[in-house]
Every structure is written in structure tokens, then in C-alpha cells.
Design a protein around this motif. Structure first.
Motif, PDB file in Angstrom:
ATOM      1  N   LEU A   1       0.888  -1.201   0.000  1.00 31.17           N
ATOM      2  CA  LEU A   1       0.108   0.015  -0.190  1.00 31.17           C
ATOM      3  C   LEU A   1       0.903   1.272  -0.051  1.00 31.17           C
ATOM      4  CD1 LEU A   1      -2.815  -1.133   2.806  1.00 31.17           C
ATOM      5  CD2 LEU A   1      -2.771  -1.355   0.278  1.00 31.17           C
ATOM      6  N   ARG A   2       0.614   2.209  -0.937  1.00 28.56           N
ATOM      7  CA  ARG A   2       1.184   3.260  -0.972  1.00 28.56           C
ATOM      8  C   ARG A   2       1.020   4.313   0.145  1.00 28.56           C
ATOM      9  NH1 ARG A   2       1.717   6.958  -6.596  1.00 28.56           N
ATOM     10  NH2 ARG A   2       2.887   8.576  -5.741  1.00 28.56           N
ATOM     11  N   ASP A   3      -0.124   4.257   0.672  1.00 28.87           N
ATOM     12  CA  ASP A   3      -0.070   5.337   1.839  1.00 28.87           C
ATOM     13  C   ASP A   3       0.338   4.857   3.187  1.00 28.87           C
ATOM     14  OD1 ASP A   3      -2.166   6.518   0.471  1.00 28.87           O
ATOM     15  OD2 ASP A   3      -3.969   5.340   1.121  1.00 28.87           O
ATOM     16  N   ILE A   4       0.807   3.652   3.229  1.00 29.20           N
ATOM     17  CA  ILE A   4       1.698   2.972   4.585  1.00 29.20           C
ATOM     18  C   ILE A   4       3.121   3.297   4.103  1.00 29.20           C
ATOM     19  CG2 ILE A   4       2.637   0.889   5.445  1.00 29.20           C
ATOM     20  CD1 ILE A   4      -0.218  -0.144   5.595  1.00 29.20           C
ATOM     21  N   LYS A   5       3.664   3.215   2.746  1.00 31.99           N
ATOM     22  CA  LYS A   5       5.072   3.292   2.286  1.00 31.99           C
ATOM     23  C   LYS A   5       5.385   4.811   2.564  1.00 31.99           C
ATOM     24  CE  LYS A   5       4.981   0.873  -1.228  1.00 31.99           C
ATOM     25  NZ  LYS A   5       5.312   0.241  -2.428  1.00 31.99           N
ATOM     26  N   GLU A   6       4.504   5.703   2.315  1.00 27.87           N
ATOM     27  CA  GLU A   6       4.761   7.197   2.155  1.00 27.87           C
ATOM     28  C   GLU A   6       4.207   7.701   3.554  1.00 27.87           C
ATOM     29  OE1 GLU A   6       2.723   9.075  -1.003  1.00 27.87           O
ATOM     30  OE2 GLU A   6       4.185   8.135  -2.587  1.00 27.87           O
ATOM     31  N   HIS A   7       3.922   7.025   4.559  1.00 29.86           N
ATOM     32  CA  HIS A   7       3.638   7.635   6.009  1.00 29.86           C
ATOM     33  C   HIS A   7       4.580   7.251   6.920  1.00 29.86           C
ATOM     34  CE1 HIS A   7       1.589   8.207   9.802  1.00 29.86           C
ATOM     35  NE2 HIS A   7       0.723   9.312   9.002  1.00 29.86           N
ATOM     36  N   ARG A   8       5.246   8.064   7.604  1.00 28.85           N
ATOM     37  CA  ARG A   8       6.358   7.873   8.332  1.00 28.85           C
ATOM     38  C   ARG A   8       6.089   6.952   9.293  1.00 28.85           C
ATOM     39  NH1 ARG A   8       8.967  10.240  12.671  1.00 28.85           N
ATOM     40  NH2 ARG A   8       7.470  11.794  12.831  1.00 28.85           N
ATOM     41  N   GLY A   9       4.993   7.397  10.105  1.00 25.79           N
ATOM     42  CA  GLY A   9       4.611   6.697  11.319  1.00 25.79           C
ATOM     43  C   GLY A   9       4.239   5.212  11.068  1.00 25.79           C
ATOM     44  N   ARG A  10       3.387   4.998  10.030  1.00 25.24           N
ATOM     45  CA  ARG A  10       3.237   3.665   9.478  1.00 25.24           C
ATOM     46  C   ARG A  10       4.248   2.731   8.928  1.00 25.24           C
ATOM     47  NH1 ARG A  10      -1.886   6.309   6.035  1.00 25.24           N
ATOM     48  NH2 ARG A  10      -2.914   6.993   7.773  1.00 25.24           N
ATOM     49  N   LEU A  11       5.040   3.420   8.185  1.00 27.35           N
ATOM     50  CA  LEU A  11       6.405   2.734   7.931  1.00 27.35           C
ATOM     51  C   LEU A  11       7.322   2.088   9.005  1.00 27.35           C
ATOM     52  CD1 LEU A  11       7.853   1.638   5.430  1.00 27.35           C
ATOM     53  CD2 LEU A  11       8.933   3.887   5.269  1.00 27.35           C
ATOM     54  N   LEU A  12       7.412   3.256   9.920  1.00 28.49           N
ATOM     55  CA  LEU A  12       7.995   3.079  11.301  1.00 28.49           C
ATOM     56  C   LEU A  12       7.589   1.820  11.753  1.00 28.49           C
ATOM     57  CD1 LEU A  12      10.257   3.715  13.434  1.00 28.49           C
ATOM     58  CD2 LEU A  12       8.920   5.203  14.329  1.00 28.49           C
ATOM     59  N   GLY A  13       6.153   1.649  12.029  1.00 29.00           N
ATOM     60  CA  GLY A  13       5.745   0.299  12.660  1.00 29.00           C
ATOM     61  C   GLY A  13       5.921  -0.963  12.008  1.00 29.00           C
ATOM     62  N   VAL A  14       5.928  -0.888  10.449  1.00 30.42           N
ATOM     63  CA  VAL A  14       6.363  -2.175   9.935  1.00 30.42           C
ATOM     64  C   VAL A  14       7.700  -2.390  10.405  1.00 30.42           C
ATOM     65  CG1 VAL A  14       6.670  -3.335   7.841  1.00 30.42           C
ATOM     66  CG2 VAL A  14       4.566  -1.485   8.276  1.00 30.42           C
ATOM     67  N   ALA A  15       8.611  -1.764  10.056  1.00 29.61           N
ATOM     68  CA  ALA A  15      10.150  -1.588  10.486  1.00 29.61           C
ATOM     69  C   ALA A  15      10.336  -2.309  11.554  1.00 29.61           C
ATOM     70  CB  ALA A  15      11.045  -0.393   9.833  1.00 29.61           C
ATOM     71  N   VAL A  16       9.957  -1.795  12.590  1.00 30.41           N
ATOM     72  CA  VAL A  16       9.850  -2.125  14.146  1.00 30.41           C
ATOM     73  C   VAL A  16       9.516  -3.521  14.339  1.00 30.41           C
ATOM     74  CG1 VAL A  16       9.162  -1.966  16.729  1.00 30.41           C
ATOM     75  CG2 VAL A  16       9.933   0.169  15.048  1.00 30.41           C
ATOM     76  N   GLY A  17       8.158  -3.842  13.708  1.00 29.90           N
ATOM     77  CA  GLY A  17       7.638  -5.150  13.642  1.00 29.90           C
ATOM     78  C   GLY A  17       8.596  -6.325  13.132  1.00 29.90           C
ATOM     79  N   LEU A  18       9.225  -5.823  11.986  1.00 36.90           N
ATOM     80  CA  LEU A  18      10.267  -6.823  11.143  1.00 36.90           C
ATOM     81  C   LEU A  18      11.355  -6.989  12.325  1.00 36.90           C
ATOM     82  CD1 LEU A  18       9.949  -5.659   7.691  1.00 36.90           C
ATOM     83  CD2 LEU A  18       9.305  -7.933   8.438  1.00 36.90           C
ATOM     84  N   LEU A  19      11.844  -5.885  13.050  1.00 40.77           N
ATOM     85  CA  LEU A  19      13.007  -6.381  13.783  1.00 40.77           C
ATOM     86  C   LEU A  19      12.545  -7.159  15.058  1.00 40.77           C
ATOM     87  CD1 LEU A  19      14.205  -2.557  14.432  1.00 40.77           C
ATOM     88  CD2 LEU A  19      15.230  -4.362  13.058  1.00 40.77           C
ATOM     89  N   ALA A  20      11.365  -7.043  15.558  1.00 43.76           N
ATOM     90  CA  ALA A  20      10.987  -7.993  16.648  1.00 43.76           C
ATOM     91  C   ALA A  20      10.884  -9.588  15.750  1.00 43.76           C
ATOM     92  CB  ALA A  20       9.554  -7.560  16.919  1.00 43.76           C
ATOM     93  N   MET A  21      10.481  -9.620  14.645  1.00 48.60           N
ATOM     94  CA  MET A  21      10.355 -10.802  13.776  1.00 48.60           C
ATOM     95  C   MET A  21      11.615 -11.569  13.579  1.00 48.60           C
ATOM     96  SD  MET A  21       7.383 -11.957  14.001  1.00 48.60           S
ATOM     97  CE  MET A  21       7.096 -11.126  15.641  1.00 48.60           C
ATOM     98  N   ARG A  22      12.486 -10.670  13.647  1.00 51.57           N
ATOM     99  CA  ARG A  22      13.883 -11.348  13.200  1.00 51.57           C
ATOM    100  C   ARG A  22      14.701 -11.955  14.371  1.00 51.57           C
ATOM    101  NH1 ARG A  22      14.804 -13.386  10.086  1.00 51.57           N
ATOM    102  NH2 ARG A  22      16.944 -13.305  10.477  1.00 51.57           N
ATOM    103  N   PHE A  23      14.328 -11.390  15.502  1.00 56.04           N
ATOM    104  CA  PHE A  23      14.540 -11.981  16.801  1.00 56.04           C
ATOM    105  C   PHE A  23      13.699 -13.100  17.005  1.00 56.04           C
ATOM    106  CE2 PHE A  23      13.649 -12.438  21.359  1.00 56.04           C
ATOM    107  CZ  PHE A  23      15.081 -13.062  21.674  1.00 56.04           C
ATOM    108  N   LEU A  24      12.594 -13.273  16.799  1.00 59.56           N
ATOM    109  CA  LEU A  24      11.849 -14.451  17.171  1.00 59.56           C
ATOM    110  C   LEU A  24      12.258 -15.439  15.897  1.00 59.56           C
ATOM    111  CD1 LEU A  24       9.426 -15.932  18.335  1.00 59.56           C
ATOM    112  CD2 LEU A  24       7.953 -15.144  16.593  1.00 59.56           C
ATOM    113  N   ASP A  25      12.587 -15.074  14.677  1.00 60.90           N
ATOM    114  CA  ASP A  25      13.234 -15.925  13.640  1.00 60.90           C
ATOM    115  C   ASP A  25      14.498 -16.683  14.173  1.00 60.90           C
ATOM    116  OD1 ASP A  25      13.102 -17.246  11.124  1.00 60.90           O
ATOM    117  OD2 ASP A  25      14.626 -16.037  10.466  1.00 60.90           O
TER     118      ASP A  25
END
Length: 413
Positions: A329-353
Motif C-alpha cells: 500500500l502506497r499510503d503506508i510506505k509514504e507515511h512515516r509513522g506507519r512505515l516505522l511500525g512495519v520496520a519495528v515489527g520486522l525487527l521483533a520478528m527477526r529476533f523471533l526467527d
């Protein structure tokens, strides 16, 4: 949307720029040290509790949990180093905004080399084959025993870190020379070293992943495993660098420079590596499932039973499914707060992985709180990592103001 952009020279001379290298950064560094101390204290207390309650695998579990936390942060540093070289090779505008963050994260490699010492101390407890173990019966395991012996592992580890730190020092030195206005073909040097540097990383991380993680189960092997490991590091490093950039996006010199077009490019690149990680992970699973060989299937059987199947579901949904759909979704990629949430979530998932990769290699025999050891080790090592990273980050301008391509990158449409 207005096309006006703050000139690079104005950004460099901004009176607010000093705020980024003052007392506020020192407070962040102190917070990181407090987190490190707290995490390591909890790690030590839990280890003592495990030993006092009769945990026969207390030393092994301590070193194993430390390996999980350490490998995660090493992946952040190496992933940033690879993206730094990749940016020089491709010349992408996205990398100019991330360059100082990537350099600072890669500069933690000398610290991580020192923090690897506990892993070397834990070799006799964690790894099954080596000079300290009884001679294995099969020819294959006899070869692996020589390859994974203590002298071999120590020697190879020194070589790995020498290559990584050497690359980091070169790029860091040339970048500083550019900031100092030293004449010379500095960008050309970085471009010429970047491509072979990526090849050096690919070769060294292949053997390092086998020495440090895959050898936890020496009877098992996979040719895709090193690629999966390295892709995970790239995703880890890029998500970390992107998180830092987005946290600083409303502060000078990024305020007024980071545009929706930049965010869209960064979000698209994050999506590409999420898909790459999922492709490699599913490829290995599919090959093992179709082959159905007794020497290959145990790796997945141990990671899909006794509660681990729920971890698999969480990883599949939150490491791939949700990020994939959101980053479309373009609205998420161009929104700083939403993109930040995705990046932080992936960091957490990297630890779980990484937790899912390492811990099922051993039977914990009723020790059910070992995940707290992993989490506290992750916080402890991460606190030291962030403390060093912030020190490196504040020591240089946050944008490469002397780079001739910066003005064009800031005008990116």
C-alpha cells in the motif's frame, strides 16, 4: 506538493544541527547503557536460578541464549555494512539519506568482535563436535569435527572479523576524507571496492553461518541455509537503519529533506527483502519436504512440534504475511509513522526467527523459561550495541554534505 527543497548547504549550516550531537544524544547513550546493564543482570540472575534449581544444562543454555542475542545484533551490523557497499555500487538516492546510519552501525563490528569471546568460551558446551568431543563414527562427521575444532573455529572467526572490519575501516576512512574536503576520487574508490566487498561478505558469511549456527546440529546440512542466514541479516540491517532514520525524520538535518518519494523507495526496498526472505525460507522447506530424506527432515520436525508450530505460525503471518500486504500500500510506505511500525515489527520478528533457528536444536528437558534468557541476552548485547552505535552516529554529520550527489538525491521526485 511543493518541489521546494532545503539546499544541502543550508542543512549543513542549520543552527539546530548541534542539537543532534549534544546532551540529548548523551542521554540516549546512557539509557542504552542502563538497558544493557539491566539485561545482563537479568541474564546472570536467571542463569544462577537455573543452576540452583538443578538445571543440568545451565552452562549450555546460558551460552546458547547469548548466541541468539549476539547473532541478532551481529546481523544488524553486517546487514548495514552490505547495504552501505550496495549503495555505493548502485548510487541510489535512498542510500545517501541512510549512509551515516549504515556507517555507524557497521562501525560496531570491532565491539562485536570483542563480544564474540563468550561464544568462543561456550564452544565445549554448545557445539557437539570438536577436539574436546569423542571421535565420531561416520566419515562425514569426522571431517566436520576437524572443521569445527576449537583452533579451526577461532582461526576462521578471526579471519571473518578481519575481513568485515577491514571493509568497514576503508569505507569509514574514505567517507571522513570526503567530509574533510580531501581531493581525490573517493566515490570511485568506494564504488570499486563495494562490489568485491559484497562478494567477500557472501563468502565469509557462508562459512560463518555454518560454523556458528548450522553446526549446532552437525548431522544436518543445507546448501540454502547460508543464503537464508545472509538474507535475514540484510533484512535485519535495513530494518534497523530505516527505523533510526524514521525516528530522526522530524529532526534536523532530515526535517525538510526526507520526502514521501524517499519513503516510498525505502518501503519498496524493505518489501523486496521481505519477499526475498520468504522465497528463500519456503524454497528450503519445499526441497526438504519433497526430498523427505531422514538426514534432512529432523531439522523441521524439531521446529514444528511441542509448541514450536505456534512460533512458525506467528513468523509466517507477522514476518511475511502482514508486512507484505502492508508494504504493497502506497499510503503506508509514504507515511512515516506507519512505515516505522512495519520496520519495528520486522525487527521483533527477526529476533523471533533467530530464536526459532537456534533453540530447538537442543532438548531443554523441562526448562521452560529459557526464552527469558534469550530475551535478556538480546537486551544486554543490544544495549551495548546501541550505546556504541549512537556514539559513532553523533561523531559525524548526519548527512554527507560534501557528496556531490546529495543535492540531486534531495530533489528526488
Amino acid at each position: 506538493m511543493s518541489s521546494a527543497i532545503t539546499p544541502a548547504s543550508s542543512l549543513a549550516s542549520s543552527p539546530l544541527r548541534a542539537e543532534l550531537t549534544g546532551a540529548e544524544w548523551q542521554r540516549y547513550r546512557r539509557t542504552a547503557l542502563v538497558a544493557a546493564g539491566g539485561g545482563l543482570a537479568v541474564f546472570a540472575l536467571l542463569g544462577l536460578l537455573l543452576w540452583l534449581t538443578g538445571g543440568i544444562h545451565a552452562p549450555k543454555q546460558l551460552f546458547l541464549s547469548y548466541l541468539v542475542g549476539y547473532t541478532y545484533w551481529l546481523g544488524s551490523a553486517l546487514g548495514c555494512l552490505v547495504f552501505l557497499m550496495l549503495q555505493y555500487v548502485t548510487g541510489g538516492a535512498w542510500g545517501l539519506l541512510l549512509r551515516r546510519i549504515l556507517e555507524a552501525a557497521a562501525s560496531t563490528l570491532p565491539l562485536l568482535a570483542i563480544l564474540f569471546i563468550p561464544v568462543l568460551i561456550g564452544l565445549p558446551y554448545v557445539y557437539k563436535y570438536g577436539v574436546w568431543s569423542p571421535a565420531p563414527t561416520s566419515e562425514l562427521l569426522r571431517f566436520k569435527a576437524a572443521w569445527l575444532s576449537a583452533p579451526a573455529v577461532v582461526g576462521k572467526t578471526i579471519a571473518y572479523f578481519a575481513c568485515w572490519i577491514g571493509l568497514m575501516v576503508l569505507f569509514r576512512r574514505w567517507s571522513k576524507q570526503q567530509d574533510d574536503g580531501v581531493n581525490g576520487r573517493l566515490l570511485e574508490r568506494c564504488e570499486s571496492v563495494g562490489a568485491p566487498g559484497i562478494a567477500v561478505y557472501a563468502l565469509t558469511i557462508t562459512f560463518a553461518s555454518m560454523d556458528w549456527v548450522m553446526s549446532l546440529e552437525p548431522e544436518w546440512y543445507s546448501t540454502i541455509y547460508p543464503v537464508m542466514f545472509s538474507v535475514g541479516q540484510l533484512l535485519n540491517g535495513f530494518a534497523f537503519a530505516l527505523t533510526v532514520l524514521l525516528l530522526l525524520a522530524d529532526r534536523p538535518p532530515f526535517a525538510g529533506a526526507l520526502r514521501p518519494t524517499h519513503l516510498r523507495d525505502l518501503g519498496s526496498l524493505l518489501l523486496a527483502f521481505v519477499m526475498f526472505w520468504a522465497y528463500m525460507s519456503f524454497s528450503q522447506f519445499l526441497l526438504v519436504w519433497v526430498g523427505n530424506l531422514p538426514e534432512e527432515t529432523p531439522w523441521y520436525l524439531r521446529r514444528s512440534r511441542e509448541g514450536w508450530q505456534y512460533v512458525v505460525i506467528v513468523i509466517a503471518i507477522c514476518h511475511f504475511g502482514l508486512p507484505f500486504l502492508m508494504l504493497l500500500l502506497r499510503d503506508i510506505k509514504e507515511h512515516r509513522g506507519r512505515l516505522l511500525g512495519v520496520a519495528v515489527g520486522l525487527l521483533a520478528m527477526r529476533f523471533l526467527d533467530m530464536f526459532w533457528w537456534v533453540e530447538p536444536a537442543f532438548d531443554h528437558e523441562g526448562e521452560y523459561f529459557y526464552w527469558l534468557l534469550d530475551l535478556s541476552a538480546w537486551v544486554g548485547v543490544g544495549g551495548v550495541f546501541i550505546w556504541w552505535f549512537l556514539g559513532q552516529l553523533q561523531s559525524r554529520p548526519l548527512l554527507p554534505f560534501k557528496d556531490p550527489n546529495l543535492a540531486e538525491a534531495l530533489r528526488h521526485e
